[in-house]
Scaffold this active site. Structure first.
Site, PDB file in Angstrom:
ATOM      1  N   GLU A   1       0.448  20.878  27.919  1.00 60.89           N
ATOM      2  CA  GLU A   1       0.016  22.010  27.085  1.00 60.89           C
ATOM      3  C   GLU A   1      -1.159  21.645  26.178  1.00 60.89           C
ATOM      4  O   GLU A   1      -2.125  22.394  26.075  1.00 60.89           O
ATOM      5  CB  GLU A   1       1.203  22.492  26.238  1.00 60.89           C
ATOM      6  CG  GLU A   1       0.825  23.579  25.250  1.00 60.89           C
ATOM      7  CD  GLU A   1       2.010  24.081  24.425  1.00 60.89           C
ATOM      8  OE1 GLU A   1       3.146  23.612  24.642  1.00 60.89           O
ATOM      9  OE2 GLU A   1       1.777  24.939  23.559  1.00 60.89           O
TER      10      GLU A   1
ATOM     11  N   ASP B   1       4.377  19.183  17.514  1.00 60.85           N
ATOM     12  CA  ASP B   1       4.483  19.946  18.758  1.00 60.85           C
ATOM     13  C   ASP B   1       3.671  19.339  19.892  1.00 60.85           C
ATOM     14  O   ASP B   1       2.641  19.896  20.267  1.00 60.85           O
ATOM     15  CB  ASP B   1       4.032  21.389  18.501  1.00 60.85           C
ATOM     16  CG  ASP B   1       4.349  22.303  19.668  1.00 60.85           C
ATOM     17  OD1 ASP B   1       5.058  21.849  20.592  1.00 60.85           O
ATOM     18  OD2 ASP B   1       3.908  23.457  19.655  1.00 60.85           O
TER      19      ASP B   1
ATOM     20  N   GLU C   1      10.512  30.476  15.983  1.00 62.58           N
ATOM     21  CA  GLU C   1       9.478  31.303  16.597  1.00 62.58           C
ATOM     22  C   GLU C   1      10.030  32.657  17.041  1.00 62.58           C
ATOM     23  O   GLU C   1       9.796  33.117  18.153  1.00 62.58           O
ATOM     24  CB  GLU C   1       8.831  30.557  17.771  1.00 62.58           C
ATOM     25  CG  GLU C   1       8.151  29.264  17.337  1.00 62.58           C
ATOM     26  CD  GLU C   1       7.355  28.562  18.422  1.00 62.58           C
ATOM     27  OE1 GLU C   1       7.753  28.652  19.598  1.00 62.58           O
ATOM     28  OE2 GLU C   1       6.349  27.911  18.078  1.00 62.58           O
TER      29      GLU C   1
HETATM   30  C1  BDP Z   1       5.294  25.176  21.809  1.00 60.46           C
HETATM   31  C2  BDP Z   1       4.783  26.177  22.790  1.00 60.46           C
HETATM   32  C3  BDP Z   1       5.621  27.407  22.880  1.00 60.46           C
HETATM   33  C4  BDP Z   1       7.091  27.010  23.034  1.00 60.46           C
HETATM   34  C5  BDP Z   1       7.504  26.151  21.872  1.00 60.46           C
HETATM   35  C6  BDP Z   1       8.913  25.602  22.015  1.00 60.46           C
HETATM   36  O1  BDP Z   1       3.461  26.506  22.440  1.00 60.46           O
HETATM   37  O2  BDP Z   1       5.157  28.159  23.968  1.00 60.46           O
HETATM   38  O3  BDP Z   1       7.903  28.132  23.111  1.00 60.46           O
HETATM   39  O4  BDP Z   1       6.665  25.028  21.790  1.00 60.46           O
HETATM   40  O5  BDP Z   1       9.014  24.428  22.352  1.00 60.46           O
HETATM   41  O6  BDP Z   1       4.807  23.929  22.248  1.00 60.46           O
HETATM   42  O7  BDP Z   1       9.890  26.281  21.774  1.00 60.46           O
END
Ligand code: BDP
Length: 703
Positions: free
Chosen positions: A430, A402, A327
């Site tokens: 989340e 996720d 990311e």
């Molecule tokens: C996702 C989230 C994001 C996190 C990412 C992570 O949406 O904000 O940065 O995982 O775990 O669940 O790195």
């Protein structure tokens, strides 16, 4: 006289308001001050002196295991004795003693290592179908008649933690905001308003000059110690390099000093490119390095200098957590190096001090861009197994995507054999209604342990749900998830039922109303227990039944957006990528005819998931693409089954509102009202999910 009455009334109200806003969490013991405590001066002694009604003796026995404790209760004849190797063991013992004393329902629902902790999927299925169909009966399945706490050794409890690493991960930014935080701003980092706005929200910037709130951090430490959490990562995995600047390291030292007496170590998330922007003490005249290439000698020296600088201030510093090449975060791929090259450079830097590196496997869109997202972690890490230093731990989320309301377990746990592994669970909800829905997560985590045996792991991390809100977690019931995380990290064989019951009794059962009405409180506790145990399954039903996943509104991850597609963002963020509904079919083919993600699982799961006849229906659309005419075991078509489940999920929330109404007389006003408002909202939101998803999928199904 009048003034005096007013004053007394005001004091009473202040007292009441203070007592019932949820800030005390589950630590609501009534002070009595009659305890006689002998033994070392430590936090355990203070805790018992303030709260215990019985005499307690604390003894040190160097022969005992680290963090373990023994409690000998000779009720009525002399003091209770807690024995441990050191003060932290005594503290854990003290909290256990208090926990036992403050329970009123001594049914044994404690451990269950025979049912959902093995790979017996059929039993798993049975268990879930019980939860789904017959809510009255849930608990009886888990009752194991051996009371290891009281039965075995006549009043002797011996307890030791299952994992050495029981760590909270705070996704807190240095400007005070929290990524995926739903309970206010950070308790650790404070920012200031920049005066600028983004989407009508103020933009905060860092303000390292603001003092820390030592009292609040002490309360935080106490709460964590009471459930055995012994580590905390103080900042977001999307880490700012500034975290490693001296001004912030000095703050970390202050936190470490407050947390230490409670047995809690501090850790930091680090930005892999930190050497390029932050000076390290004693390195290169304070100049940063031009690269972050992990095999570059200067970079290695920088990390060593940085570790030295940190350990000089915090000798028991825990180590680093790293999100790399995921990311948009920098990482070793930027220099054509592997995750092992990256992790090992950091590991060598902290090794002399006993530090560890927790390297995350949550990666997608980098080296294996375009591949089915749920496969990418195994694709990237399996070939590196065995190439990591022994103080590196691979930290993986419980599911391969996720933190969805329901995912199959992450197959990375089947593919790594020589490298140490930790599971990362998400306490902050989340994708499960955030701090607005009542969803108790222990059943989800226990489900995970049913597939990934606890002994495969060396530790557990939990993404925290804690913020500056008065009640810490936004929703009073979200506190139960913090509590459950700690208790499961201590003992993953504890049942969801036992943990929920402990939490309910400590959180709601010690009120004045309950003291005079303890029988009714027991009944209440049963009702709340049933509601909590059903809540996760309800959430799956009203959000994403039969294997649907990631159909959340973009970015906010709260409401539904099954039609979400935006060509300007990565495909893996688009809901339509995950269900692929069209007029003929729905679902993601992850079998050998599709992405072949099923091949990453060990047997029997590989074959079981690959075959539509054996794949559990709770994962149907996760692994299989089916025509709308496909019939499930119930005889219903896909859309009929969806309709049934969305309705059932909404019906459950309606029932939660009834339960909450029933228990009203024995719950204090403020907490009752705050939960009531959230439950009403949860119902509206569940109905919105149902309508949006049934309208959208129905538009295909009816063609
Ligand atoms: C996702 C989230 C994001 C996190 C990412 C992570 O949406 O904000 O940065 O995982 O775990 O669940 O790195």
């Amino acid at each position: 006289m009048k003034r005096l009455t007013l004053l007394i009334l005001a004091m009473v109200f202040v007292g009441l308001a203070k007592a019932e806003d949820g800030h005390q969490l589950w630590l609501r013991y009534q002070p009595v001050n009659t305890a006689k405590v002998t033994g070392p001066e430590c936090v355990a002694a203070q805790e018992l002196r303030t709260y215990s009604t019985k005499d307690v003796e604390l003894r040190i026995d160097p022969a005992m295991e680290e963090e373990a404790y023994k409690i000998e209760r000779k009720c009525g004849e002399g003091p209770c004795v807690i024995t441990a190797k050191n003060e932290i063991g005594l503290l854990y013992g003290a909290y256990d003693l208090l926990r036992q004393k403050n329970r009123f329902n001594n049914k044994d629902r404690r451990t269950n290592n025979s049912l959902d902790n093995k790979d017996i999927r059929t039993k798993e299925d049975l268990r879930h179908s019980n939860i789904l169909t017959d809510n009255k009966d849930i608990r009886t399945k888990d009752i194991d008649n051996k009371d290891r706490r009281t039965g075995e050794e006549d009043g002797i409890t011996v307890s030791r933690p299952y994992y050495r690493l029981r760590i909270l991960n705070h996704w807190d930014n240095l400007n005070g905001t929290i990524e995926r935080g739903y309970a206010g701003l950070s308790i650790f980092w404070k920012g200031k308003d920049s005066g600028k706005r983004f989407r009508d929200q103020p933009i905060f910037v860092e303000d390292p000059d603001q003092p820390i709130d030592a009292e609040l951090i002490k309360e935080y430490a106490r709460a964590n110690a009471s459930i055995g959490i012994n580590g905390t990562v103080l900042n977001n995995v999307n880490a700012s390099p500034k975290m490693l600047s001296d001004v912030y390291i000095n703050k970390v030292k202050q936190y470490a000093d407050i947390l230490r007496p409670y047995g809690i170590k501090v850790y930091l998330s680090v930005n892999f490119a930190s050497p390029m922007s932050i000076p390290a003490k004693g390195f290169n005249g304070g100049k940063p390095v031009k690269t972050a290439d992990p095999l570059n000698a200067q970079v290695k020296a920088w990390w060593k200098a940085k570790a030295k600088e940190i350990y000089a201030l915090i000798p028991d510093f825990g180590g680093f957590l790293v999100k790399a090449n995921s990311e948009g975060q920098p990482g070793p791929f930027d220099y054509n190096r592997t995750h092992a090259d990256g992790a090992n450079t950091l590991a060598d830097a902290v090794k002399p001090y006993g530090g560890i590196i927790m390297w995350r496997s949550f990666v997608y869109g980098a080296k294996h861009k375009g591949e089915d997202r749920v496969k990418q972690a195994v694709s990237e890490f399996a070939e590196l197994d065995g190439k990591f230093r022994d103080n590196v731990i691979l930290q993986s989320k419980n599911g391969p995507l996720d933190f969805q309301p329901r995912e199959p377990y992450a197959p990375i746990f089947d593919n790594i054999h020589q490298t140490k592994q930790m599971a990362e669970l998400q306490i902050t909800q989340e994708y499960l209604g955030q701090s607005r829905h009542l969803v108790y997560l222990a059943p989800m985590w226990r489900e995970f342990f049913g597939f990934v045996a606890p002994e495969k792991l060396v530790g557990i991390a939990g993404v925290a749900n804690i913020g500056l809100d008065k009640n810490w977690c936004g929703h009073h019931f979200s506190q139960a998830n913090w509590y459950a995380f700690g208790r499961l990290a201590w003992d993953p064989n504890l049942t969801s039922e036992a943990i929920a019951e402990e939490w309910i009794e400590q959180t709601f059962g010690l009120s004045e109303k309950c003291k005079v009405n303890s029988e009714k409180c027991k009944v209440n506790s049963e009702k709340l227990l049933s509601m909590m145990l059903r809540s996760r399954e309800a959430c799956v039903d009203y959000m994403m039944p039969i294997g649907l996943h990631h159909i959340f509104a973009f970015d906010e991850h709260y409401g539904p957006e099954p039609d979400g597609f935006n060509p300007r963002v990565p495909l893996e963020w688009c809901p339509t990528y995950y269900h692929k509904a069209n007029k003929d079919s729905i679902g993601f083919d992850r079998t050998h005819t599709g992405s072949n993600a099923t091949a990453q699982y060990r047997e029997p799961y590989c074959s079981m998931y690959d075959n539509i006849n054996t794949c559990p229906e709770r994962y149907l659309l996760w692994f299989h693409r089916v025509p709308w005419s496909y019939r499930l075991k119930s005889g219903k078509t896909v859309f009929e089954e969806m309709t049934y489940r969305y309705n059932r999920g909404v019906g459950e929330v309606e029932d939660f509102l009834r339960v909450w109404q029933d228990v009203k007389p024995l719950i204090d006003e403020q907490r009752w009202q705050e939960v009531q408002e959230r439950l009403e909202h949860q119902l509206d939101n569940a109905k919105l999910w149902r309508k949006t998803c049934l309208d959208y999928f129905g538009s295909f199904a009816s063609k």
